[in-house]
Design a protein around this motif. Sequence first.
Motif, mmCIF file in Angstrom:
data_model
loop_
_atom_site.group_PDB
_atom_site.id
_atom_site.type_symbol
_atom_site.label_atom_id
_atom_site.label_comp_id
_atom_site.label_asym_id
_atom_site.label_seq_id
_atom_site.Cartn_x
_atom_site.Cartn_y
_atom_site.Cartn_z
ATOM 1 N N VAL A 1 0.583 -1.206 0.179
ATOM 2 C CA VAL A 1 -0.100 0.002 -0.077
ATOM 3 C C VAL A 1 0.710 1.430 0.033
ATOM 4 C CG1 VAL A 1 -1.710 1.156 1.468
ATOM 5 C CG2 VAL A 1 -1.847 -1.183 1.284
ATOM 6 N N ALA A 2 0.702 1.924 -0.961
ATOM 7 C CA ALA A 2 1.607 3.324 -1.145
ATOM 8 C C ALA A 2 2.998 2.778 -1.275
ATOM 9 C CB ALA A 2 1.269 4.284 -0.201
ATOM 10 N N GLY A 3 3.373 1.708 -1.459
ATOM 11 C CA GLY A 3 4.719 1.363 -1.676
ATOM 12 C C GLY A 3 5.485 0.518 -0.593
ATOM 13 N N ALA B 1 -0.458 5.090 8.693
ATOM 14 C CA ALA B 1 -0.057 6.665 8.111
ATOM 15 C C ALA B 1 -0.549 7.297 6.920
ATOM 16 C CB ALA B 1 1.376 6.793 8.350
ATOM 17 N N VAL B 2 -0.927 6.604 5.964
ATOM 18 C CA VAL B 2 -1.358 7.063 4.690
ATOM 19 C C VAL B 2 -2.707 6.624 4.399
ATOM 20 C CG1 VAL B 2 1.162 7.007 3.791
ATOM 21 C CG2 VAL B 2 -0.268 5.079 3.464
ATOM 22 N N ILE B 3 -3.481 5.908 5.262
ATOM 23 C CA ILE B 3 -4.816 5.504 4.832
ATOM 24 C C ILE B 3 -5.803 6.189 5.712
ATOM 25 C CG2 ILE B 3 -3.975 3.406 3.958
ATOM 26 C CD1 ILE B 3 -5.086 1.725 6.321
ATOM 27 N N GLY B 4 -6.991 6.142 5.274
ATOM 28 C CA GLY B 4 -8.041 6.404 6.211
ATOM 29 C C GLY B 4 -9.345 5.255 6.043
ATOM 30 N N VAL C 1 -9.227 14.191 8.501
ATOM 31 C CA VAL C 1 -8.429 15.028 9.651
ATOM 32 C C VAL C 1 -6.881 14.595 9.433
ATOM 33 C CG1 VAL C 1 -7.570 15.359 11.930
ATOM 34 C CG2 VAL C 1 -10.122 15.409 11.204
ATOM 35 N N GLY C 2 -6.621 13.340 9.154
ATOM 36 C CA GLY C 2 -5.254 12.835 9.000
ATOM 37 C C GLY C 2 -4.556 12.993 7.512
ATOM 38 N N ARG C 3 -5.474 13.470 6.451
ATOM 39 C CA ARG C 3 -4.926 13.977 5.288
ATOM 40 C C ARG C 3 -4.440 12.535 4.648
ATOM 41 N NH1 ARG C 3 -2.781 18.093 8.117
ATOM 42 N NH2 ARG C 3 -3.727 20.102 7.682
ATOM 43 N N PRO C 4 -5.368 11.450 4.583
ATOM 44 C CA PRO C 4 -4.940 10.451 4.145
ATOM 45 C C PRO C 4 -4.765 10.187 2.592
ATOM 46 C CG PRO C 4 -7.299 10.126 4.513
ATOM 47 C CD PRO C 4 -6.829 11.332 4.984
ATOM 48 N N ARG C 5 -3.680 9.481 1.879
ATOM 49 C CA ARG C 5 -3.377 9.513 0.505
ATOM 50 C C ARG C 5 -4.774 8.529 0.014
ATOM 51 N NH1 ARG C 5 2.460 7.979 -0.759
ATOM 52 N NH2 ARG C 5 1.610 8.081 -2.561
ATOM 53 N N LEU C 6 -4.806 7.481 0.620
ATOM 54 C CA LEU C 6 -5.973 6.466 0.494
ATOM 55 C C LEU C 6 -6.834 6.169 1.497
ATOM 56 C CD1 LEU C 6 -6.868 3.823 -1.353
ATOM 57 C CD2 LEU C 6 -5.242 2.705 0.402
ATOM 58 N N GLY D 1 -6.209 14.509 -5.719
ATOM 59 C CA GLY D 1 -5.209 13.386 -5.781
ATOM 60 C C GLY D 1 -5.106 12.118 -4.757
ATOM 61 N N THR D 2 -6.533 12.227 -4.105
ATOM 62 C CA THR D 2 -6.567 11.012 -2.969
ATOM 63 C C THR D 2 -7.175 9.798 -3.854
ATOM 64 O OG1 THR D 2 -7.485 12.936 -1.538
ATOM 65 C CG2 THR D 2 -8.095 10.295 -1.125
ATOM 66 N N THR D 3 -6.810 8.864 -3.448
ATOM 67 C CA THR D 3 -7.333 7.562 -4.098
ATOM 68 C C THR D 3 -8.433 6.839 -3.101
ATOM 69 O OG1 THR D 3 -5.005 6.969 -4.648
ATOM 70 C CG2 THR D 3 -6.590 5.064 -4.806
ATOM 71 N N VAL D 4 -9.465 6.513 -3.635
ATOM 72 C CA VAL D 4 -10.650 5.930 -2.809
ATOM 73 C C VAL D 4 -11.010 4.574 -3.537
ATOM 74 C CG1 VAL D 4 -13.327 6.231 -2.662
ATOM 75 C CG2 VAL D 4 -11.754 8.246 -3.068
ATOM 76 N N PHE D 5 -10.880 3.892 -2.575
ATOM 77 C CA PHE D 5 -11.347 2.252 -2.655
ATOM 78 C C PHE D 5 -12.704 1.835 -1.993
ATOM 79 C CE2 PHE D 5 -11.408 -2.304 -1.976
ATOM 80 C CZ PHE D 5 -10.539 -3.051 -2.623
ATOM 81 N N LEU D 6 -13.611 1.932 -3.063
ATOM 82 C CA LEU D 6 -15.066 1.914 -2.580
ATOM 83 C C LEU D 6 -15.508 0.526 -2.727
ATOM 84 C CD1 LEU D 6 -17.948 3.538 -2.455
ATOM 85 C CD2 LEU D 6 -17.656 3.523 -4.953
ATOM 86 N N THR D 7 -16.193 -0.105 -1.713
ATOM 87 C CA THR D 7 -17.321 -1.184 -1.732
ATOM 88 C C THR D 7 -18.617 -0.795 -1.457
ATOM 89 O OG1 THR D 7 -17.333 -1.665 0.710
ATOM 90 C CG2 THR D 7 -15.331 -2.318 -0.517
ATOM 91 N N THR D 8 -19.359 -1.405 -2.488
ATOM 92 C CA THR D 8 -20.775 -0.965 -2.504
ATOM 93 C C THR D 8 -21.683 -2.218 -3.283
ATOM 94 O OG1 THR D 8 -22.372 0.522 -3.608
ATOM 95 C CG2 THR D 8 -20.241 -0.002 -4.846
#
Length: 317
Positions: A67-69, A81-84, A155-160, A189-196
């Motif tokens: 995830v993010a390398g 640290a890079v996800i929400g 709040v944590g400014r996640p990249r994902l 620039g945020t990546t969104v992983f969506l389940t639906t």
Amino acid sequence: MTTTTSPMVEATGLRKAYRKQVVLDGVDLRVAEATVFALLGPNGAGKTTTVQILSTLIPPDGGTVRVAGHDLAAEPDRVRAVIGVTGQFSAVDALLTGAENLRLMTDLRHLGRIEGRRVVDDLLARFDLTDAADKPVAAYSGGMKRRLDLAMTLVGRPRLIFLDEPTAGLDPRSRRAMWQIVRELVAEGTTVFLTTQYLEEADHLADRVALLDGGRLVAEGSPAELKRLVPGGHVRLHFTDPAQLAAAAGLFPAATRHDDDLTLRVPGDGGVSGVKALLDRLDAAGVAVESMSLHTPDLDDVFLALTGHRTEEKVTA
């Protein structure tokens, strides 16, 4: 949207079982940065388990994930640290106000008083919650709670960001408001992983869609690519003159003719080149068409064709 060569998420051979029940059976995923990736499937397909693994909440039984390398197994803290994560149910405290919920998150993130206040004010404004900032969350509507929940994640400014069924139970207006927020996040620039389970949701939002059934991926591609996997697309032509209908039918032997309502159904995938060729042919023959409409299979048709059943929910937003 542009993508980078280095994916935000890359999972290979993901496996998870609980005793004899296999939940994920060799799932491979690749999610490009600054895109929406939608994971579709019925209840029990393994969607939530996938999110829980990718967000470090539970370990996989097999496979590798980056995830993010960062290697999920070796560097879980760097992944966190890079996800929400916004789960199926709002993780807000109903006894606190909206502003207090956000301030709690800024304190947990060790933001200073001035920076924390700025972040809270910005997020309240962005999610249209300023007027309700000092009201207890217990008085919020379902849509307001979901917006606050996502605001707390940011709040944590996640990249994902993992959004697990983010609009479940929301009314159409609240659902569209959430869609707009997702589009804005990706544009930044945020990546969104969506389940639906909502097929229209994935169709509106996703750059890539993966269909999960029984713990296995049965198909993956853009919404348009997946729709082309199943037959049924056509152009419907409507006429006011039976003679014009007969002339058009003579041009397209594979078409289905309906004399009762003066329509002709011409098979096609709805692509621009195919529609243009059809219109050019009608024009060259001097055939007058009253109206035309395009009909293509939807993602629910794709799921039915590939799995033998539909997803639990098919709604119109």
